[in-house]
Each structure stands twice: as C-alpha cells, then as structure tokens.
Design an enzyme around this catalytic site. Sequence first.
Site, PDB file in Angstrom:
ATOM      1  N   PHE A 153      26.207 -54.774  48.119  1.00 14.40           N
ATOM      2  CA  PHE A 153      25.446 -53.941  47.125  1.00 14.40           C
ATOM      3  C   PHE A 153      23.909 -54.336  46.805  1.00 14.40           C
ATOM      4  CE2 PHE A 153      29.897 -53.935  45.577  1.00 14.40           C
ATOM      5  CZ  PHE A 153      29.875 -52.705  45.069  1.00 14.40           C
ATOM      6  N   GLU A 181      24.704 -56.789  33.716  1.00 12.77           N
ATOM      7  CA  GLU A 181      23.767 -55.402  33.704  1.00 12.77           C
ATOM      8  C   GLU A 181      23.511 -55.134  35.063  1.00 12.77           C
ATOM      9  OE1 GLU A 181      19.304 -54.073  32.562  1.00 12.77           O
ATOM     10  OE2 GLU A 181      19.953 -56.305  32.232  1.00 12.77           O
TER      11      GLU A 181
END
Length: 180
Positions: free
Chosen positions: A104, A127
């Site tokens: 990612f 987040e």
Amino acid sequence: MILSDGGIKSYLRRGLMKIEPFDENQVRENGVDLTIGHQYARFKNTEDVLDVTKEEDLSKYYELGFMDDEGIVIKPYEHVLLHTREYIEMPADLVGLVNLKSSFARLGLYIPPTVVDAGFKGEIVIEIIGSSFPVRVRPGVPFIHLVFLRTDSPVLRDYSVRGHYQGQRGIRLPKLPIKL
C-alpha cells in the site's frame, strides 16, 4: 523488545492477547497483518471551523459509510478513516506500533504514526491518506502490519482506565471536547 512470530503465538495461545477473527497466516516474522473492515469515514471539505474544545456536530466534518465487496475509492490526497475487521485485546505489558503494509505504501498511500496502547480493546481505526492517483480498497484485504513491543514492566494504568475508544467497533469519530 519486539515480539517475534513465536512470541506472538505464545501470547495468543496463553490467552494473554486476543485477535478475533484470527487466522494463523496473519502472523508474520515480527508482527500481525490486519485487514480492512466494512465501515469508513471520509473527511468532508468545509469552511466550517471545528473547535476541539467544544462539543460539535461532527456530521458537518465526516461522511460515514459502509463498504460492500466493491470497497471504496480513496481519491488523491483524500483523508479517510478505516478500521480493522479484527477486534484485538492488548495485555498490560505490550504496546503496538501500526505500519501500512509495504504494498500500500508503494502505491503512495500513507498513514500517520499510530500507537496501540497497553490494555486497549477494540478494532483499530486508522487514518489513511490518498496517493496522487485514485486507489480502490476493499474489506478483508490486509492493509496494516501491527508490531508488538514489550514494556519493561506491565503499565500501572492501562488504556482501559481512561481510553476514549476502549471497546470500539467500526469507526468511532473523535471524542470532543478535547480537555485542556
């Protein structure tokens, strides 16, 4: 000291730490991979000022939603709250450090430094900040790596004593007011 895969499995086997649901394949060399849950919260663009010292209607600042199997698209540079599918229970002598999985990060996604305190129980809310291009994420995909560090002794006052997010499932928005 960072726990190895053997140390993590020992904590789990002895019931000192819990991860539910759990698959042994989630345990890596020095941590555990956790997967994306179904709920998300998008940060809204608004000119309304949020005063962190007062109670606020947070619906002006967040859009809450649930992902189906198609997931959601994180827009460029967008901030989104995601949570883990797994519910964890941390013992009083372990602290967790959360890292975004390398695949990612290599897509340009980013998470701020995140600590899971000793004694925390709940799903972890993270987040995630978007890349320079849109990225689709789906529930059930491993996205964070949780590393466990042993403290020199069990903490005297663990997260359960004053933690705002103890027992959270899904997304729990910030608790306001933040006390001075």
